[in-house]
Design an enzyme around this catalytic site. Structure first.
Site, mmCIF file in Angstrom:
data_model
loop_
_atom_site.group_PDB
_atom_site.id
_atom_site.type_symbol
_atom_site.label_atom_id
_atom_site.label_comp_id
_atom_site.label_asym_id
_atom_site.label_seq_id
_atom_site.Cartn_x
_atom_site.Cartn_y
_atom_site.Cartn_z
ATOM 1 N N SER A 63 -19.068 4.289 12.886
ATOM 2 C CA SER A 63 -20.332 4.567 13.580
ATOM 3 C C SER A 63 -20.998 3.280 14.193
ATOM 4 O O SER A 63 -20.244 2.546 14.830
ATOM 5 C CB SER A 63 -21.333 5.316 12.688
ATOM 6 O OG SER A 63 -22.537 5.842 13.453
ATOM 7 N N ASP A 207 -18.826 11.510 14.729
ATOM 8 C CA ASP A 207 -19.088 10.470 13.830
ATOM 9 C C ASP A 207 -18.353 10.382 12.732
ATOM 10 O O ASP A 207 -18.141 11.398 11.813
ATOM 11 C CB ASP A 207 -20.509 10.373 13.321
ATOM 12 C CG ASP A 207 -21.160 9.037 12.811
ATOM 13 O OD1 ASP A 207 -20.558 8.578 11.856
ATOM 14 O OD2 ASP A 207 -22.189 8.710 13.426
#
Length: 733
Positions: A63, A207
């Protein structure tokens, strides 16, 4: 365990000072966790790592950890990353900002009109896939990694790198260590429900923090002997803090991550945990503070970091030398499309094969494509081809073809109104859009628009509009004899206009077009002492031409840009209800510019004018000034200081200036002044260059809201003794 590893490393480093050729230096891996805006702390940690003189051999991240780590691995140093963070507008990241200048005139109208847009498929109303498609992120990452655009194996970066994404279809992690770096960073940071999933190699990726927020094992497998890890995950919130959907979403995700992190922390040689308890995942406005907290956390373990440096030759990471952003596009290659042509795509890009462009031109072209909302996914990359690049476009057409749109508005002319729109794409032909507005309220109106966008080739469209209102207006709008003591009359005004037009792009900026118009006017008044209350009930036929340009960054509160709108209408035919029609021509020009004079203060200057040519124009087509907050129809124009539609003439010249100050975000105080000369045959003499006969001023407050601007203005004129307070709510339509 960590202390023992550091002891061994110190011993090896000491021995290496005597025998550089026979002793292998341990490899140092850096692991950066995800955490949204909290990941800015990684930049602060990197500053301290550089200060300690440590050379990082491998980087892995998830991320925001992937974003910071990937950029660092590509060549940037910590100071450059700090600069990138401080100059990026992260508000645009969440709203997937597309510059207004990248939108066509049709798309600008769409964004400046509707407060709510919902997918509509099989007679069912849907909801958007996410808050943001992530195109702003993707464009930003492509720009920042332009120097590494040809790297396809992340082991070939200055620092070998990998990041983690999650295959949302099967729930498994995906290690991204090959491909296009910008695409990998976008996939790893695609937070579910906030950003749309990314399609890579047939996988639907989100993610990486969903599955693995701290890729320590993956970095050890690359060959790292010593692990420096930075953990910016939040702890669990109590029930009093779980008051919105975003926090609940992060809490669910953190449940399994925190348990995993306990074991990962024990296996990290230098574990760094910045104090970010009161920082949210989207607290991008606190970037400077978050970076500082990262530095503070790194300094608490500085003694351990210092042991990892080569004392004989401390490492200094060089500053990345940014290449020129000049590109030579050899070929434009894209996948087969069902509903959109090559001319359409190149028309949006505004460049063709064998073109020398700047990266900014490429970014603008991609924004142009994205702004159409015709493609659910817009992925692009640059592949080397001799002395230039091939632009590879992967465009996935949006499966949703129909949308329901809604808007609200109130002004003093049309009164209250609810706007309901249905828009359908690819109705009859490729590249087409059909749109119908039904405006319900004090005055029922409609707009029908059908447009075939052929890009560089000639485009064609059809419009039909119904406008009507009841208002006291200047008596000059009537050709009937009226008592001289009467200054205004109450009229019922109805205008039905149909246009067929052809248009194209000139010099890659200006929209030029010409067309045919059929107009029906029905104007009546119950205040005229006459047995027949009808002022006009005629049909008119005309030809028209226009040229337009608009680079304002906002229609209602622009901070920069300029616009130009020039139009000629030649009225040739009429059913001639009044018996007084003769062919005539009306020409008009409207231009303006906006620029900042202070950080929060903007000046907008506007000049417009028009005139008629012919034996005598029809008074209902004259220029009529007065009022504020309504969408112009025919030649009715707003003018501060005078009531709605209260001064008229067949020619006019008007200038205005507005100083707008944004007192705080989306709240505006402004002062406006406008001046005009307006009368019949104004330009037949030099009187038009004299001091203006009419002037007006306004002091206002404006608020940007989801339904459009909410404005209140108090207006006055030195020529009259009366002031006016006007309210305008919502986008103008």
């Amino acid at each position: 365990m960590r202390k023992f590893a550091l002891f061994v490393f110190s011993l090896v480093t000491y021995q290496a000072s005597f025998s550089q050729d026979t002793v292998k230096k341990p490899k140092i891996g850096l692991v950066l966790s995800g955490g949204g805006a909290k990941g800015f702390a990684h930049v602060g940690v990197l500053k301290v790592i550089e200060q300690a003189g440590i050379k990082i051999d491998y980087i892995g991240g998830t991320s925001m950890g992937a974003v910071v780590g990937g950029l660092y691995a590509s060549g940037y140093n910590a100071a450059q990353l700090d600069s990138i963070v401080s100059t990026t507008n992260f508000d645009n990241l969440l709203i997937d900002y597309v510059p207004r200048s990248s939108k066509s005139f049709y798309e600008k109208r769409n964004d400046d009109l509707y407060a709510l847009v919902l997918p509509f498929n099989n007679f069912k109303i849907g909801v958007p896939q996410s808050l943001s498609k992530g195109m702003f992120n993707y464009n930003l990452f492509n720009k920042l990694t332009l120097h590494a655009r040809h790297v396809r194996d992340f082991n070939q970066l200055p620092i070998p790198f990998l990041c983690i994404a999650t295959d949302i279809e099967i729930g498994k992690q995906v290690v991204l260590d090959k491909g296009v770096l910008a695409q990998a960073l976008t996939a790893s940071s695609a937070l579910p429900s906030v950003f749309s999933p990314v399609i890579l190699d047939g996988k639907l990726l989100v993610d990486g923090g969903v599955n693995n927020n701290y890729p320590i094992e993956e970095i050890r497998n690359l060959g790292a002997d010593i692990i420096i890890g930075v953990d910016v995950q939040s702890g669990l919130r109590d029930k009093d803090q779980l008051q919105d959907a975003t926090k609940i979403l992060f809490q669910i995700n953190n449940l399994q991550m925190i348990e995993k992190m306990d074991g990962n922390a024990k296996n990290t040689d230098v574990y760094i945990k910045p104090d970010i308890k009161n920082i949210g995942a989207v607290s991008f406005e606190k970037a400077k503070e978050i970076i500082q907290r990262g530095e503070e956390a790194a300094f608490t373990v500085y003694e351990d970091l210092d042991k990892l440096a080569d004392k004989t030759n401390p490492y200094q990471k060089p500053k990345l030398k940014i290449e020129s952003d000049s590109l030579y596009i050899i070929n434009i290659i894209y996948n087969n499309l069902v509903h959109y042509s090559k001319a359409y795509i190149e028309g949006k890009l505004k460049f063709q094969s064998c073109s020398k462009i700047r990266y900014k031109d490429l970014e603008t072209g991609i924004n142009n494509i994205d702004a159409t909302h015709n493609f659910g996914t817009v992925i692009y990359s640059l592949e080397p081809n001799g002395e230039g690049d091939d632009l590879i476009l992967n465009l996935i057409e949006n499966p949703v073809k129909t949308y329901l749109k809604f808007g609200l508005h109130y002004d003093g002319l049309y009164k209250s109104a609810l706007l309901v729109n249905i828009t359908n794409k690819n109705t009859l032909f490729k590249n087409d859009v059909a749109s119908f507005d039904l405006i319900i309220g004090d005055n029922v109106r409609y707009n029908l628009d059908y447009y075939i966008d052929n890009g560089y080739n000639l485009s064609v469209g059809f419009k039909s509009q119904l406008n009507q209102f009841n208002k006291n207006v200047t008596k000059e709008i009537s050709s009937l004899s009226i008592d001289p003591s009467v200054n205004s009359i109450s009229i019922n005004f109805l205008d039905l206009t149909n246009q067929l037009y052809f248009q194209s792009i000139f010099a890659q900026k200006f929209l030029i077009g010409l067309g045919l118009e059929y107009k029906y006017l029905n104007i009546s008044s119950n205040t005229i002492a006459n047995s027949n209350p009808v002022i006009d009930r005629s049909k008119y036929g005309s030809v028209f031409a226009y040229m337009k340009y608009d680079s304002f960054d906002s229609q209602y509160f622009p901070k920069k840009g300029w616009y130009f709108n020039g139009e000629i209408h030649n009225y040739l035919l009429s059913t001639n209800y009044t018996g007084e029609f003769n062919p005539f021509l009306i020409a008009k020009v409207d231009t303006g510019i906006a620029f900042k004079i202070l950080k929060k203060a903007t000046v907008k200057i506007q000049t417009e004018g028009g005139f008629s040519i012919g034996e005598k124009s029809v008074p209902y087509f004259d220029f009529v000034l007065g009022g504020f907050g309504f969408i112009p129809v025919n030649n009715f124009k707003p003018f501060y200081g005078y009531n709605f539609l209260s001064i008229a003439g067949d020619s006019y010249l008007k200038s205005s200036v507005t100083i707008d100050y944004e007192i705080f975000r989306k709240n505006h105080l402004n002062f406006s002044a406008n001046y005009a000369n307006i009368e019949n045959n104004l330009f037949d003499s030099l009187d038009w260059i004299t001091l203006p006969k009419y002037s007006g001023y306004a002091l206002g407050y404006g608020l940007e809201t989801i339904i459009g601007p909410v404005e209140v203005k108090y207006s006055w004129s030195p020529e009259t003794s009366k002031g006016f307070t006007w309210f305008s709510i919502g986008f103008w339509f």
